[in-house]
Design a protein around this motif. Structure first.
Motif, PDB file in Angstrom:
ATOM      1  N   LEU A 107     -29.110 -15.979 -28.800  1.00  0.00           N
ATOM      2  CA  LEU A 107     -29.302 -14.736 -28.060  1.00  0.00           C
ATOM      3  C   LEU A 107     -30.456 -13.965 -28.682  1.00  0.00           C
ATOM      4  CD1 LEU A 107     -25.561 -13.667 -28.009  1.00  0.00           C
ATOM      5  CD2 LEU A 107     -26.803 -14.816 -26.175  1.00  0.00           C
ATOM      6  N   LYS A 108     -31.160 -13.184 -27.857  1.00  0.00           N
ATOM      7  CA  LYS A 108     -32.299 -12.401 -28.340  1.00  0.00           C
ATOM      8  C   LYS A 108     -32.243 -10.996 -27.754  1.00  0.00           C
ATOM      9  CE  LYS A 108     -35.093 -16.537 -28.125  1.00  0.00           C
ATOM     10  NZ  LYS A 108     -36.151 -17.221 -27.407  1.00  0.00           N
ATOM     11  N   ARG A 109     -32.661 -10.059 -28.573  1.00  0.00           N
ATOM     12  CA  ARG A 109     -32.895  -8.704 -28.091  1.00  0.00           C
ATOM     13  C   ARG A 109     -33.844  -8.017 -29.062  1.00  0.00           C
ATOM     14  NH1 ARG A 109     -29.515  -3.784 -25.412  1.00  0.00           N
ATOM     15  NH2 ARG A 109     -31.182  -2.296 -25.748  1.00  0.00           N
ATOM     16  N   ASP A 110     -34.924  -7.475 -28.536  1.00  0.00           N
ATOM     17  CA  ASP A 110     -35.877  -6.690 -29.323  1.00  0.00           C
ATOM     18  C   ASP A 110     -36.382  -7.440 -30.559  1.00  0.00           C
ATOM     19  OD1 ASP A 110     -35.459  -4.573 -27.504  1.00  0.00           O
ATOM     20  OD2 ASP A 110     -33.721  -3.889 -28.650  1.00  0.00           O
ATOM     21  N   GLY A 111     -36.604  -8.739 -30.428  1.00  0.00           N
ATOM     22  CA  GLY A 111     -37.130  -9.529 -31.530  1.00  0.00           C
ATOM     23  C   GLY A 111     -36.090  -9.987 -32.539  1.00  0.00           C
ATOM     24  N   LEU A 112     -34.836  -9.636 -32.312  1.00  0.00           N
ATOM     25  CA  LEU A 112     -33.750 -10.064 -33.205  1.00  0.00           C
ATOM     26  C   LEU A 112     -32.949 -11.160 -32.521  1.00  0.00           C
ATOM     27  CD1 LEU A 112     -32.562  -6.590 -34.491  1.00  0.00           C
ATOM     28  CD2 LEU A 112     -34.183  -8.155 -35.554  1.00  0.00           C
ATOM     29  N   HIS A 113     -32.281 -11.975 -33.327  1.00  0.00           N
ATOM     30  CA  HIS A 113     -31.514 -13.101 -32.815  1.00  0.00           C
ATOM     31  C   HIS A 113     -30.070 -13.054 -33.297  1.00  0.00           C
ATOM     32  CE1 HIS A 113     -35.712 -14.392 -32.763  1.00  0.00           C
ATOM     33  NE2 HIS A 113     -35.375 -15.106 -31.712  1.00  0.00           N
ATOM     34  N   LEU A 114     -29.199 -13.582 -32.479  1.00  0.00           N
ATOM     35  CA  LEU A 114     -27.789 -13.760 -32.801  1.00  0.00           C
ATOM     36  C   LEU A 114     -27.387 -15.102 -32.214  1.00  0.00           C
ATOM     37  CD1 LEU A 114     -25.099 -12.558 -33.900  1.00  0.00           C
ATOM     38  CD2 LEU A 114     -24.755 -11.574 -31.623  1.00  0.00           C
ATOM     39  N   MET A 115     -26.788 -15.963 -33.033  1.00  0.00           N
ATOM     40  CA  MET A 115     -26.407 -17.293 -32.566  1.00  0.00           C
ATOM     41  C   MET A 115     -24.899 -17.356 -32.344  1.00  0.00           C
ATOM     42  SD  MET A 115     -28.671 -19.711 -35.008  1.00  0.00           S
ATOM     43  CE  MET A 115     -30.049 -18.986 -35.848  1.00  0.00           C
TER      44      MET A 115
END
Length: 128
Positions: free
Chosen positions: A46-54
């Protein structure tokens, strides 16, 4: 020669259903994703505002234990933001499950928390 630097990070959460969880993060929290891996899907970034969460599929029968169930008030993921009030309003409008409301904390952060479909708490804070 410059020293090696860490440039970003991505937390990984075990989930019961990768597609359902990813769609929840998209709809309630504004994340995006490009694709799923595995057949059936068992991993997504997942991505939002240049950050990631897997998100990755927990093996069947595995207990998912969010941190707050081990230590009261503890998040699984914490995001620093530049406008916590606006993000809180956005998440409310999207129908996110607010775990605890927006407030000023004694450690100098204005923050709030949400809870996802697997019970994980995510904190969002802005230094005051």
């Amino acid at each position: 020669m410059p020293s090696p630097r860490l440039t970003s990070s991505a937390s990984v959460l075990l989930v019961r259903d990768v597609v359902t969880a990813a769609n929840h993060y998209r709809d309630a929290l504004g994340f995006t994703y490009e694709r799923f891996w595995g057949e059936p899907p068992d991993f997504v970034i997942l991505k939002r505002d240049g950050l990631h969460l897997m998100l990755t599929l927990a093996p069947r029968g595995t207990a998912i234990v969010p941190h707050w169930q081990v230590k009261s008030g503890m998040w699984n993921v914490y995001f620093w933001v530049n406008d916590v009030d606006a993000l809180f309003a956005e998440f409310q409008q999207r129908g996110a499950k607010i775990d605890y409301g927006l407030g000023n904390k004694p450690y100098g952060v204005r923050e709030f928390g949400v809870q996802d479909l697997d019970g994980y708490d995510l904190g969002f804070g802005q230094v005051r």
